[in-house]
Design a protein around this motif. Structure first.
Motif, short mmCIF file in Angstrom:
data_model
loop_
_atom_site.label_atom_id
_atom_site.label_comp_id
_atom_site.label_asym_id
_atom_site.label_seq_id
_atom_site.Cartn_x
_atom_site.Cartn_y
_atom_site.Cartn_z
N LEU A 1 -0.12 -3.66 2.19
CA LEU A 1 -0.79 -1.98 1.53
C LEU A 1 -0.69 -1.41 2.34
CD1 LEU A 1 -4.93 -3.04 1.07
CD2 LEU A 1 -2.90 -3.05 -1.37
N HIS A 2 -0.65 0.28 1.80
CA HIS A 2 -0.14 1.06 3.66
C HIS A 2 -0.94 1.52 4.09
CE1 HIS A 2 1.71 5.06 4.22
NE2 HIS A 2 0.71 5.30 3.63
N ASP A 3 -2.42 1.80 3.71
CA ASP A 3 -3.30 1.61 5.21
C ASP A 3 -3.38 0.60 5.52
OD1 ASP A 3 -5.54 2.46 6.90
OD2 ASP A 3 -6.04 4.05 5.28
N ARG A 4 -2.59 0.07 6.80
CA ARG A 4 -2.78 -1.51 7.29
C ARG A 4 -4.22 -1.01 8.00
NH1 ARG A 4 3.53 -1.79 8.98
NH2 ARG A 4 3.78 -2.33 6.76
N ASP A 5 -4.86 -0.02 8.99
CA ASP A 5 -5.79 -0.03 9.58
C ASP A 5 -7.34 -0.25 9.19
OD1 ASP A 5 -4.46 0.20 11.83
OD2 ASP A 5 -4.44 2.73 11.84
N ALA A 6 -7.23 0.21 7.85
CA ALA A 6 -8.62 0.11 6.86
C ALA A 6 -8.58 -0.88 6.46
CB ALA A 6 -8.42 1.06 6.04
N TYR A 7 -7.17 -1.61 5.92
CA TYR A 7 -6.70 -2.96 5.37
C TYR A 7 -7.99 -4.26 6.94
CZ TYR A 7 -5.09 -6.43 2.36
OH TYR A 7 -5.20 -7.62 1.34
N THR A 8 -7.14 -4.31 7.64
CA THR A 8 -7.31 -4.92 8.81
C THR A 8 -8.61 -4.58 9.34
OG1 THR A 8 -5.25 -4.96 10.02
CG2 THR A 8 -7.04 -5.34 11.24
N LYS A 9 -9.87 -3.52 8.83
CA LYS A 9 -10.72 -3.33 9.30
C LYS A 9 -11.85 -4.07 8.53
CE LYS A 9 -13.97 0.33 9.58
NZ LYS A 9 -15.09 1.52 9.40
N ALA A 10 -11.76 -4.17 6.83
CA ALA A 10 -12.08 -4.99 5.70
C ALA A 10 -12.03 -6.73 6.13
CB ALA A 10 -11.65 -4.54 4.94
#
Length: 240
Positions: A44-53
């Motif tokens: 995914l492009h937004d790696r920070d948001a993905y990691t948060k989930a």
């Protein structure tokens, strides 16, 4: 050491939250020896948001998450990992990033030689196989090769979808696309994992888990349906 893989078709099942449908499988798979899981959010492009989930979900299951994108040394992160989870998204973007960060062979070594447990969902399941040739995704970027990590000697089509008899759609069905793949020589079997299904690999044993059937496509042979609980170890040996 024996390989241990949990290859999930999809991370979210209709009516549930992120990884809800397979959370018991995750807990059984990583067990209590694993305390920290290395997450790979490259798809995914937004790696920070993905990691948060992912971090939130895994904490509810008792695991801490380290994301590979948060370190300056991705290879070192793989070498230290107690467990690995590669999430879904775009398979081409994921594989390109794995090559760009030079971790394809290191992940393979850790899983096949050191026995580090590997979990993939969707695109993360695709890259665990021989190649990404049977992904459903658009080639939005160009990886240096379609060859994937190669933890199993066959391919998988996650989110396998049966034709809707009421649909007016005239494009190829998923089955037709896989058949086209098998028109090329020397192509391996393809496991069509419907949403809600997953494959557990322990050494030379492979078991279909989940709530939906799966279909195996082999070049030159009729496809075969398998119920949850089926032994699919033949996929690991090539004895179809």
């Amino acid at each position: 050491m024996q390989r241990r893989l949990l290859l999930v078709s999809n991370s979210t099942l209709a009516g549930g939250g992120y990884l809800d449908h397979c959370q018991e499988n995750i807990s059984c798979f990583f067990g209590r020896d694993v305390k920290r899981v290395l997450f790979v959010p490259y798809a995914l492009h937004d790696r920070d948001a993905y990691t948060k989930a992912a971090r939130h979900k895994f904490r509810t299951l008792g695991y801490e998450v380290d994301s590979i994108h948060e370190t300056s040394d991705p290879i070192g992160a793989v070498r230290k990992a107690e467990g690995i989870f590669i999430g879904g998204g775009n398979t081409f973007r994921l594989l390109k990033s794995l090559y760009d960060n030079q971790v394809v062979m290191e992940i393979r070594r850790r899983v096949l030689e050191d026995g580090v447990p590997y979990m993939g969902s969707s695109a993360g399941t695709n890259v665990a196989t021989i190649s990404i040739n049977t992904t459903n995704d658009m080639p939005i970027v160009y990886p240096p090769s379609f060859a994937a990590i190669g933890l199993v000697p066959f391919n998988i089509n996650p989110h396998y979808l049966d034709p809707d008899p009421n649909s007016q759609h005239m494009g190829e069905t998923r089955e037709q696309r896989i058949t086209q793949y098998h028109e090329e020589p020397d192509t391996p079997s393809v496991l069509g994992l419907r949403e809600g299904s997953m494959l557990l690999v322990e050494g030379d044993k492979a078991t279909l888990l989940g709530i939906t059937k799966a279909r195996v496509f082999t070049r030159g042979k009729p496809s075969v349906e398998y119920e949850p609980g089926s032994d699919l170890s033949f996929l690991l040996t090539g004895a179809h």
